[in-house]
Write an enzyme that holds these catalytic residues in place. Structure first.
Site, PDB file in Angstrom:
ATOM      1  N   LYS A 233      -4.269  10.392   5.419  1.00  0.00           N
ATOM      2  CA  LYS A 233      -3.972   9.567   6.595  1.00  0.00           C
ATOM      3  C   LYS A 233      -3.043  10.389   7.490  1.00  0.00           C
ATOM      4  O   LYS A 233      -1.823  10.333   7.387  1.00  0.00           O
ATOM      5  CB  LYS A 233      -3.300   8.252   6.207  1.00  0.00           C
TER       6      LYS A 233
ATOM      7  N   LYS B 164       3.263   4.429  -1.087  1.00  0.00           N
ATOM      8  CA  LYS B 164       3.406   5.388  -2.178  1.00  0.00           C
ATOM      9  C   LYS B 164       4.729   6.115  -1.952  1.00  0.00           C
ATOM     10  O   LYS B 164       4.835   6.952  -1.056  1.00  0.00           O
ATOM     11  CB  LYS B 164       2.266   6.401  -2.209  1.00  0.00           C
TER      12      LYS B 164
ATOM     13  N   HIS C  44      -9.146  11.426   1.622  1.00  0.00           N
ATOM     14  CA  HIS C  44      -8.358  10.201   1.619  1.00  0.00           C
ATOM     15  C   HIS C  44      -7.086  10.306   2.463  1.00  0.00           C
ATOM     16  O   HIS C  44      -6.305   9.361   2.555  1.00  0.00           O
ATOM     17  CB  HIS C  44      -7.999   9.851   0.170  1.00  0.00           C
TER      18      HIS C  44
ATOM     19  N   ASP D 101      17.299  10.461  -7.145  1.00  0.00           N
ATOM     20  CA  ASP D 101      18.738  10.630  -6.908  1.00  0.00           C
ATOM     21  C   ASP D 101      19.133  10.536  -5.428  1.00  0.00           C
ATOM     22  O   ASP D 101      20.178  11.073  -5.027  1.00  0.00           O
ATOM     23  CB  ASP D 101      19.219  11.985  -7.461  1.00  0.00           C
TER      24      ASP D 101
ATOM     25  N   HIS E 146       0.817  -1.214   0.000  1.00  0.00           N
ATOM     26  CA  HIS E 146       0.000   0.000   0.000  1.00  0.00           C
ATOM     27  C   HIS E 146       0.850   1.265   0.000  1.00  0.00           C
ATOM     28  O   HIS E 146       0.328   2.378   0.122  1.00  0.00           O
ATOM     29  CB  HIS E 146      -0.906  -0.035   1.244  1.00  0.00           C
TER      30      HIS E 146
ATOM     31  N   ASP F  77      -0.584  17.185  20.159  1.00  0.00           N
ATOM     32  CA  ASP F  77       0.040  18.109  21.128  1.00  0.00           C
ATOM     33  C   ASP F  77       1.094  19.045  20.538  1.00  0.00           C
ATOM     34  O   ASP F  77       2.036  19.445  21.245  1.00  0.00           O
ATOM     35  CB  ASP F  77       0.680  17.311  22.268  1.00  0.00           C
TER      36      ASP F  77
END
Length: 468
Positions: free
Chosen positions: A387, A211, A385, A216, A209, A392
């Site tokens: 996450k 991404k 979408h 370089d 999952h 704090d």
């Protein structure tokens, strides 16, 4: 005569599974549930266990990773971020489990939504001189994929090495024509656990999952955004997709790159020569962070442990943006305990998700949240979408991992945990702005009055939460 033999074989298989559960089972409640399924659902119970029940940490299905792991050899400049005592233990936990120390020689750029994110990505790709590594769960053909083809063609002509790793299930729609175009121009490609009948039971449930883009070994990207035109044009049912991504410049990019290289070896069996890679010390503002890669072949539930620790460390506020908040018992208890202890706990989600069953399962926990004083905000515009977890003004988490069993225990994920007050406050302001234009659920008594049919559907969906 045939039927008794089949029954005997089935009983033998079931008994072998029972022994396996008793030897390797971690949670007694989970072990008992599988035992009941095996003995009360003929054939179906065994198939479900083969698909979803086996303990990969014990069986070590993905043994190639163990042969090609150099995480312990990583060396970074000594670094100690300014954290309160109860937050320092989180950094130590990540160092112990993910083998990623805190790195401080980094410059971060927060990227919101597709247009800004892909402009930054394309700019970085155009500047590549040595290599480009891309890893995506969803890689869909369209405007973005065509733009990448054009960039790849130019960079290949400049002797830049390009490797593309895509998930076999998430990127199932990727056509042979597109892949042939990549191969023809010289792009190396690999498919993570392709969907094949012979490997059906062992690979269907464990997806990559992540991404990740690395250019370089100097510039890296990670977050929730896939290669999909939904981030530019939206889709007919949900509208435009909203997400959060992170651009990293500095020494932490090296760890993103090594995470990719290990996955590349796991998928392709090919090693990448890293002898020429240099760790870049960014000379700009120094931002401390750790990259946490987690997967079903880790010794511990790394992502679950880190999320759990952050939730329990919260003293002032805990703000979460996530489309799939389907907490297991530990995470739910952590959220409820934090709220009851006086922590300002807020959950920001979409009004609806892209999968109806998951949508009902997410809603099945609303009543528990509201009873504990957790505020729920439903974002009305498009599909949220992201996450993200904020705590704090000390920790900001951006990456790929949802708050469900699939992300916490079964998928390969990558999450950045940033220790920076300025970034936290910037993201907190964005969060509160999104909350202001969202529908707030806070009245527990009123929510209890929802139609009984909704409660029934939610209850059924909740039964499937361990599989979602």
């Amino acid at each position: 005569m045939v039927i008794p033999i089949i029954i005997a074989i089935y009983i033998l298989i079931a008994l072998i599974m029972v022994v396996s559960l008793l030897l390797n089972g971690v949670r007694p409640s989970k072990t008992l549930a599988w035992l009941l399924a095996i003995f009360t659902i003929p054939v179906g119970g065994v198939l479900l266990y083969l698909l979803f029940g086996r303990n990969r940490r014990k069986s070590k299905l993905f043994t190639q990773k163990l042969k090609f792991s150099f995480r312990d050899a990583l060396t970074y400049a000594a670094c100690r971020p300014e954290l309160t005592q109860n937050k320092r233990k989180i950094a130590r936990l990540i160092t112990s489990t993910a083998k990623c120390p805190v790195t401080c020689a980094n410059n971060l750029t927060l990227l919101k939504d597709g247009k800004i994110t892909f402009e930054s990505i394309f700019q970085a790709l155009e500047a590549a001189e040595d290599h480009i590594h891309l890893q995506y769960y969803i890689f869909e053909e369209g405007v973005l994929a065509d733009r990448l083809l054009q960039i790849f063609e130019r960079k290949i002509a400049q002797n830049v090495t390009i490797r593309l790793l895509y998930d076999g299930i998430g990127s199932y729609s990727l056509s042979k024509k597109y892949l042939k175009s990549l191969k023809k121009m010289g792009v190396e490609t690999a498919q993570f656990l392709p969907f094949r009948f012979g490997r059906f039971l062992s690979s269907l449930n464990y997806r990559n999952h992540r991404k990740i883009i690395v250019v370089d070994n100097k510039v890296g990207f990670t977050g929730g955004i896939n290669i999909s035109d939904k981030y530019l044009k939206g889709d007919p049912s949900l509208g435009k997709w909203h997400d959060t991504h992170l651009k990293v410049e500095g020494e932490a990019v090296d760890f993103l790159n090594r995470t990719f290289i290990i996955d590349w070896y796991l998928a392709s069996g090919k090693e990448v020569d890293i002898s020429s890679f240099n760790i870049t010390m960014d000379e700009g503002p120094k931002t401390a962070l750790q990259i946490v890669p987690s997967g079903p072949d880790d010794d511990f539930d790394v992502m679950e442990q880190v999320y759990f620790s952050i939730i329990n460390s919260a003293e002032k506020y805990l703000y979460i943006v996530n489309p799939y908040i389907i907490p297991n018992h530990a995470i739910l208890q952590g959220l409820v305990t934090a709220a009851l202890s006086g922590v300002d706990v807020r959950l920001l989600m979409s009004t609806t998700t892209d999968i109806k069953l998951v949508d009902w399962c997410v809603r099945a926990y609303y009543e528990s949240y509201l009873k504990a004083g957790i505020k729920i905000y439903l974002h009305p515009e498009g599909f949220l979408h992201s996450k993200v977890m904020l705590c704090d003004d000390e920790i900001a988490s951006i990456g790929t991992a949802n708050l469900d069993n699939r992300s916490l225990q079964q998928n390969y994920e990558a999450q950045a945990f940033v220790y920076d007050q300025q970034l936290c406050q910037q993201m907190k302001a964005d969060f509160l702005e999104d909350c202001a234009k969202s529908e707030m659920l806070a009245d527990y008594e009123q929510y209890k009055q929802r139609p009984w049919i909704n409660k029934l559907i939610e209850g059924f969906a909740k039964l499937l939460s361990p599989l979602l």
